[in-house]
Motif scaffolding. Sequence first.
Motif, mmCIF file in Angstrom:
data_model
loop_
_atom_site.group_PDB
_atom_site.id
_atom_site.type_symbol
_atom_site.label_atom_id
_atom_site.label_comp_id
_atom_site.label_asym_id
_atom_site.label_seq_id
_atom_site.Cartn_x
_atom_site.Cartn_y
_atom_site.Cartn_z
ATOM 1 N N VAL A 82 0.782 -1.256 0.136
ATOM 2 C CA VAL A 82 -0.019 -0.173 -0.076
ATOM 3 C C VAL A 82 0.893 1.233 -0.109
ATOM 4 C CG1 VAL A 82 -1.855 1.064 1.373
ATOM 5 C CG2 VAL A 82 -1.966 -1.083 0.965
ATOM 6 N N ASN A 83 2.000 1.222 0.851
ATOM 7 C CA ASN A 83 2.831 2.412 0.892
ATOM 8 C C ASN A 83 3.636 2.725 -0.428
ATOM 9 O OD1 ASN A 83 6.016 3.225 1.186
ATOM 10 N ND2 ASN A 83 4.446 4.163 2.867
ATOM 11 N N ARG A 136 1.113 3.860 -3.058
ATOM 12 C CA ARG A 136 0.814 5.242 -2.933
ATOM 13 C C ARG A 136 1.604 6.160 -3.415
ATOM 14 N NH1 ARG A 136 2.141 8.545 1.013
ATOM 15 N NH2 ARG A 136 3.079 6.915 2.384
ATOM 16 N N ARG A 137 2.999 5.773 -3.141
ATOM 17 C CA ARG A 137 4.005 6.512 -3.526
ATOM 18 C C ARG A 137 4.278 6.502 -5.039
ATOM 19 N NH1 ARG A 137 8.128 4.002 -0.047
ATOM 20 N NH2 ARG A 137 9.678 4.791 -1.532
ATOM 21 N N LYS A 168 2.134 6.264 -7.211
ATOM 22 C CA LYS A 168 1.031 7.372 -7.838
ATOM 23 C C LYS A 168 1.251 8.746 -7.505
ATOM 24 C CE LYS A 168 -3.086 4.725 -8.316
ATOM 25 N NZ LYS A 168 -4.467 5.458 -8.517
ATOM 26 N N LEU A 226 0.696 10.169 -4.286
ATOM 27 C CA LEU A 226 -0.191 10.470 -3.393
ATOM 28 C C LEU A 226 0.382 10.753 -2.019
ATOM 29 C CD1 LEU A 226 -3.124 8.399 -4.771
ATOM 30 C CD2 LEU A 226 -2.582 10.881 -5.520
ATOM 31 N N ILE A 286 -1.183 10.073 1.988
ATOM 32 C CA ILE A 286 -1.963 9.490 2.426
ATOM 33 C C ILE A 286 -3.522 9.977 2.562
ATOM 34 C CG2 ILE A 286 -2.868 8.540 4.781
ATOM 35 C CD1 ILE A 286 -0.019 7.577 5.236
ATOM 36 N N LEU A 298 -4.648 9.563 -1.224
ATOM 37 C CA LEU A 298 -5.129 8.192 -1.409
ATOM 38 C C LEU A 298 -6.437 8.031 -0.742
ATOM 39 C CD1 LEU A 298 -4.802 5.365 -2.523
ATOM 40 C CD2 LEU A 298 -3.446 4.960 -0.596
ATOM 41 N N LEU A 307 -5.461 4.101 6.507
ATOM 42 C CA LEU A 307 -4.332 4.102 5.586
ATOM 43 C C LEU A 307 -3.121 4.016 6.543
ATOM 44 C CD1 LEU A 307 -5.742 5.973 2.620
ATOM 45 C CD2 LEU A 307 -5.269 3.460 2.758
ATOM 46 N N GLU A 319 -0.343 0.944 6.711
ATOM 47 C CA GLU A 319 1.101 1.292 6.615
ATOM 48 C C GLU A 319 2.120 0.937 7.534
ATOM 49 O OE1 GLU A 319 2.111 4.752 4.139
ATOM 50 O OE2 GLU A 319 0.584 4.216 2.500
ATOM 51 N N LEU A 330 -9.040 -0.501 -1.928
ATOM 52 C CA LEU A 330 -7.663 -0.361 -2.499
ATOM 53 C C LEU A 330 -7.473 -1.219 -3.724
ATOM 54 C CD1 LEU A 330 -5.879 -0.738 1.145
ATOM 55 C CD2 LEU A 330 -6.021 1.287 -0.526
ATOM 56 N N THR A 344 -8.619 0.793 -6.558
ATOM 57 C CA THR A 344 -7.934 2.056 -6.683
ATOM 58 C C THR A 344 -6.837 1.735 -7.333
ATOM 59 O OG1 THR A 344 -8.759 3.110 -4.829
ATOM 60 C CG2 THR A 344 -6.984 3.803 -5.532
#
Length: 166
Positions: free
Chosen positions: A56-57, A60-61, A63, A65, A67, A70, A81, A85, A100, A103
């Motif tokens: 997930v971390n 997210r990074r 993309k 974004l 937290i 996201l 979130l 993480e 998630l 996404t």
Amino acid sequence: MKLQRSREWWLARARREGDAAIGAGMSALDPLPEAKPTGATGMNVEEARIAFGKFVNLMRRRKGLTIEELAKEADLDVSDLLVIEDHIEYTPDPRTIYKLAQTFDVSQQRLMQLAGLVVANDVGFRLEAVRFAARSEAVEKLNVEEASALEAFIGVLSEREPQRSK
């Protein structure tokens, strides 16, 4: 055929469930066994959640974004979130996994396995998840090795669902 369970068995099951919500559907397809898998090919819940949090971390990074961004994009709470993480003992709910998976455009079932909500019967998936967690570190920008590990693992998560082993 009638199955009978002892009172102690039912009490032990109730204690293990704690205050967890009981559900049906995707989370009920393959419940966690009474004992955690171990051994060279097994992945216990802790290992799975470490890989899940890192995934997930890094996604997210990747993309670009925060937290908060996201959370808004996935329609989730920021607090969910944050703990995903950073805290392996947190158990996300199936709705969070669903959001998630949408996404990040990966398999919901695979992500549920990674979050430790269902057992991953695919030995290759288990090994890839542990390998992925071991190769990734939390830094501001993804390095070449992290980006490569993430791309490979996205491929594994995006594969068609494997046949269940018996």
